[in-house]
Motif scaffolding. Structure first.
Motif, PDB file in Angstrom:
ATOM      1  N   ILE A  35     -18.907  41.924   3.459  1.00  0.00           N
ATOM      2  CA  ILE A  35     -19.233  41.722   4.873  1.00  0.00           C
ATOM      3  C   ILE A  35     -19.259  43.068   5.578  1.00  0.00           C
ATOM      4  N   LYS A  36     -20.415  43.442   6.102  1.00  0.00           N
ATOM      5  CA  LYS A  36     -20.544  44.782   6.675  1.00  0.00           C
ATOM      6  C   LYS A  36     -20.934  44.768   8.148  1.00  0.00           C
ATOM      7  N   LYS A  37     -21.953  44.017   8.510  1.00  0.00           N
ATOM      8  CA  LYS A  37     -22.506  44.101   9.858  1.00  0.00           C
ATOM      9  C   LYS A  37     -22.093  42.933  10.750  1.00  0.00           C
ATOM     10  N   THR A  38     -21.026  42.275  10.413  1.00  0.00           N
ATOM     11  CA  THR A  38     -20.606  41.096  11.167  1.00  0.00           C
ATOM     12  C   THR A  38     -19.431  41.437  12.082  1.00  0.00           C
ATOM     13  N   LYS A  39     -19.469  40.899  13.312  1.00  0.00           N
ATOM     14  CA  LYS A  39     -18.365  41.116  14.256  1.00  0.00           C
ATOM     15  C   LYS A  39     -17.089  40.486  13.703  1.00  0.00           C
ATOM     16  N   LEU A  40     -15.991  41.215  13.811  1.00  0.00           N
ATOM     17  CA  LEU A  40     -14.716  40.717  13.303  1.00  0.00           C
ATOM     18  C   LEU A  40     -13.799  40.283  14.447  1.00  0.00           C
ATOM     19  N   PHE A  41     -13.253  39.080  14.333  1.00  0.00           N
ATOM     20  CA  PHE A  41     -12.287  38.550  15.296  1.00  0.00           C
ATOM     21  C   PHE A  41     -10.904  38.604  14.662  1.00  0.00           C
ATOM     22  N   THR A  42      -9.880  38.743  15.494  1.00  0.00           N
ATOM     23  CA  THR A  42      -8.514  38.691  14.974  1.00  0.00           C
ATOM     24  C   THR A  42      -8.062  37.233  14.936  1.00  0.00           C
ATOM     25  N   LEU A  43      -7.098  36.955  14.085  1.00  0.00           N
ATOM     26  CA  LEU A  43      -6.546  35.603  13.997  1.00  0.00           C
ATOM     27  C   LEU A  43      -5.921  35.204  15.327  1.00  0.00           C
ATOM     28  N   GLU A  44      -5.287  36.148  15.992  1.00  0.00           N
ATOM     29  CA  GLU A  44      -4.656  35.876  17.286  1.00  0.00           C
ATOM     30  C   GLU A  44      -5.686  35.412  18.316  1.00  0.00           C
ATOM     31  N   GLU A  45      -6.861  36.070  18.326  1.00  0.00           N
ATOM     32  CA  GLU A  45      -7.933  35.683  19.258  1.00  0.00           C
ATOM     33  C   GLU A  45      -8.352  34.233  19.047  1.00  0.00           C
ATOM     34  N   LEU A  46      -8.535  33.852  17.786  1.00  0.00           N
ATOM     35  CA  LEU A  46      -9.045  32.518  17.477  1.00  0.00           C
ATOM     36  C   LEU A  46      -7.976  31.448  17.647  1.00  0.00           C
ATOM     37  N   GLU A  47      -6.722  31.815  17.442  1.00  0.00           N
ATOM     38  CA  GLU A  47      -5.635  30.862  17.709  1.00  0.00           C
ATOM     39  C   GLU A  47      -5.541  30.572  19.202  1.00  0.00           C
ATOM     40  N   LYS A  48      -5.692  31.601  20.028  1.00  0.00           N
ATOM     41  CA  LYS A  48      -5.694  31.406  21.487  1.00  0.00           C
ATOM     42  C   LYS A  48      -6.891  30.569  21.918  1.00  0.00           C
ATOM     43  N   ALA A  49      -8.039  30.827  21.290  1.00  0.00           N
ATOM     44  CA  ALA A  49      -9.281  30.136  21.659  1.00  0.00           C
ATOM     45  C   ALA A  49      -9.216  28.641  21.380  1.00  0.00           C
ATOM     46  N   THR A  50      -8.408  28.251  20.384  1.00  0.00           N
ATOM     47  CA  THR A  50      -8.361  26.852  19.961  1.00  0.00           C
ATOM     48  C   THR A  50      -7.009  26.179  20.214  1.00  0.00           C
ATOM     49  N   ASP A  51      -6.145  26.818  21.017  1.00  0.00           N
ATOM     50  CA  ASP A  51      -4.790  26.294  21.227  1.00  0.00           C
ATOM     51  C   ASP A  51      -4.088  26.076  19.882  1.00  0.00           C
ATOM     52  N   ASN A  52      -4.121  27.129  19.059  1.00  0.00           N
ATOM     53  CA  ASN A  52      -3.521  27.074  17.711  1.00  0.00           C
ATOM     54  C   ASN A  52      -4.138  25.967  16.850  1.00  0.00           C
ATOM     55  N   PHE A  53      -5.451  25.870  16.932  1.00  0.00           N
ATOM     56  CA  PHE A  53      -6.213  24.882  16.146  1.00  0.00           C
ATOM     57  C   PHE A  53      -5.687  23.471  16.396  1.00  0.00           C
ATOM     58  N   SER A  54      -5.619  23.142  17.667  1.00  0.00           N
ATOM     59  CA  SER A  54      -5.141  21.830  18.108  1.00  0.00           C
ATOM     60  C   SER A  54      -6.079  20.716  17.635  1.00  0.00           C
ATOM     61  N   LYS A  55      -5.499  19.555  17.337  1.00  0.00           N
ATOM     62  CA  LYS A  55      -6.295  18.387  16.938  1.00  0.00           C
ATOM     63  C   LYS A  55      -7.269  17.987  18.043  1.00  0.00           C
ATOM     64  N   ASN A  56      -6.887  18.268  19.291  1.00  0.00           N
ATOM     65  CA  ASN A  56      -7.755  17.923  20.425  1.00  0.00           C
ATOM     66  C   ASN A  56      -9.027  18.761  20.464  1.00  0.00           C
ATOM     67  N   ARG A  57      -9.032  19.874  19.715  1.00  0.00           N
ATOM     68  CA  ARG A  57     -10.194  20.760  19.707  1.00  0.00           C
ATOM     69  C   ARG A  57     -11.140  20.502  18.533  1.00  0.00           C
ATOM     70  N   ILE A  58     -10.845  19.514  17.707  1.00  0.00           N
ATOM     71  CA  ILE A  58     -11.673  19.253  16.524  1.00  0.00           C
ATOM     72  C   ILE A  58     -13.024  18.657  16.945  1.00  0.00           C
ATOM     73  N   LEU A  59     -14.105  19.291  16.489  1.00  0.00           N
ATOM     74  CA  LEU A  59     -15.461  18.796  16.746  1.00  0.00           C
ATOM     75  C   LEU A  59     -15.952  17.903  15.615  1.00  0.00           C
ATOM     76  N   GLY A  60     -15.509  18.200  14.412  1.00  0.00           N
ATOM     77  CA  GLY A  60     -15.940  17.416  13.259  1.00  0.00           C
ATOM     78  C   GLY A  60     -15.492  18.068  11.968  1.00  0.00           C
ATOM     79  N   GLN A  61     -15.754  17.359  10.873  1.00  0.00           N
ATOM     80  CA  GLN A  61     -15.373  17.875   9.570  1.00  0.00           C
ATOM     81  C   GLN A  61     -16.558  17.793   8.636  1.00  0.00           C
ATOM     82  N   GLY A  62     -16.873  18.904   7.964  1.00  0.00           N
ATOM     83  CA  GLY A  62     -17.967  18.941   7.012  1.00  0.00           C
ATOM     84  C   GLY A  62     -17.434  19.081   5.602  1.00  0.00           C
TER      85      GLY A  62
END
Length: 370
Positions: A35-62
């Protein structure tokens, strides 16, 4: 004793934090090799974005993982894919999706915004697509915004144009390998966005097929690929043919039927075409809104896409051209209908050129949204 206990607790926290840092660095180093040209996010950023991957934030499962709705620090809404299972194959699929999507820029392909490499399986961050997928719209239609004949035709053109781009216009040809209605998402304007590239493959320009372990979704995968383990661009065409059959009939790819030979929508559709029963199996809205000639042409195109011999199927470029011609035919019939409705006003024939300009302008503005 109190000081000793506090010292032990502090030491424990320090060692644990250090282990977590080393583990993150290990994952980052391993996952980031390709992976070279892709923007990198920190785990902390994404945990904040999803309320620590809350069940209420689930859109679906593939097939590859759970998808969460998140909001980044600047307020942008995103979709974040997180693997459900942690194994080496999932790491490979997620890395592969990043590599593939970093090569693609097409308005009908879902955009990958970046990823996080600090977890054992990378987290993928996409643009948020608000109106679900095509499968949901066909089988659980929105009463406020039904999936009309016009919309079905537009979605078919947009999805096929994305596949045509992958096969023949990308820097290296790409086979999607898992085309299905659940992988065709619909944005805020109900434009099609092809998604889920975890099993996709780039191939050399002079290469005609991939020899792989059979992978796909029951009801969609190419019977020829199933027999030979050789995946070609025509295997994607077959899967898209099943999607066209879904759009025409409103049926699921696997039918609930007592007849063994008609369990798949593909065989059910082909059987109906052979017995001249097409108009008996069409979705009610298609029958009501579609012109007979347009329906027949799309049905015959679907039949060609579903041929057992891959060499007899059209290319995705030919599919796009055929669907675009049918769309033009559909617009012509709409224009004629509009003229028919307004040619007579209070028993007098109006000037067709005066009215025609306003009708044509309206049609142009409508088609611009396509």
């Amino acid at each position: 004793m109190l000081l000793l206990l506090m010292g032990i607790w502090w030491l424990y926290k320090f060692i644990r934090r250090r282990k977590e840092m080393k583990l993150k660095q290990k994952f980052f180093k391993r996952n980031g090799r390709e992976i070279k040209k892709t923007k990198l996010f920190t785990l902390e950023e994404l945990e904040k974005a999803t309320d620590n991957f809350s069940k209420n934030r689930i859109l679906g499962q593939g097939g590859q993982g759970m998808v969460y709705k998140g909001m980044l620090a600047k307020g942008r809404i995103v979709a974040i894919k997180k693997s459900v299972l942690v194994d080496e194959s999932k790491v490979g699929e997620f890395i592969n999706e990043v590599v593939i999507l970093s090569q693609i820029k097409h308005r009908n392909v879902v955009e990958l915004l970046g990823c996080c490499l600090e977890t054992e399986v990378p987290l993928l961050v996409y643009e948020f697509i608000p109106n679900g997928n095509l499968f949901q719209q066909i089988n659980d239609p929105n009463e406020e915004f039904p999936i009309t004949w016009e919309l079905r035709l537009r979605v078919a053109i947009e999805a096929s144009s994305a596949l045509s781009y992958l096969h023949s216009a990308a820097s290296m040809p790409i086979y999607h390998r898992d085309i299905k209605s659940t992988n065709i998402l619909l944005d805020e304007k109900y434009r099609a966005k092809v998604s889920d590239f975890g099993t996709s493959r780039s191939i050399a320009i002079d290469q005609t097929h991939l020899t792989t372990k059979v992978y796909g979704t029951f009801g969609y995968f190419d019977p020829e690929y199933f027999r030979s383990s050789q995946f070609t661009e025509k295997s994607d065409v077959y899967s898209f043919g099943v999607v066209l059959a879904e759009l025409l009939t409103g049926q699921k790819p696997i039918l609930s039927t007592n007849y063994e030979e008609n369990k798949s929508l593909a065989s059910y559709f082909q059987c109906a075409m052979k017995e001249n029963r097409l108009f008996e199996i069409l979705d009610a809205r298609v029958l009501k809104e579609g012109g007979k000639e347009e329906i027949l042409r799309i049905a015959n195109l679907t039949k060609r896409c579903l041929k057992l011999n891959g060499k007899k199927r059209p290319t995705m470029n030919e599919v796009v051209c055929e669907l675009s011609e049918i769309k033009g035919l559909s617009e012509d019939s709409t224009m004629q209908q509009n003229y028919g409705e307004i040619d007579f006003v209070d028993g007098k024939i109006t000037n067709p050129f005066e009215i025609g300009s306003s009708v044509f302008g309206s049609l142009l503005s409508n088609s611009a949204s396509f």
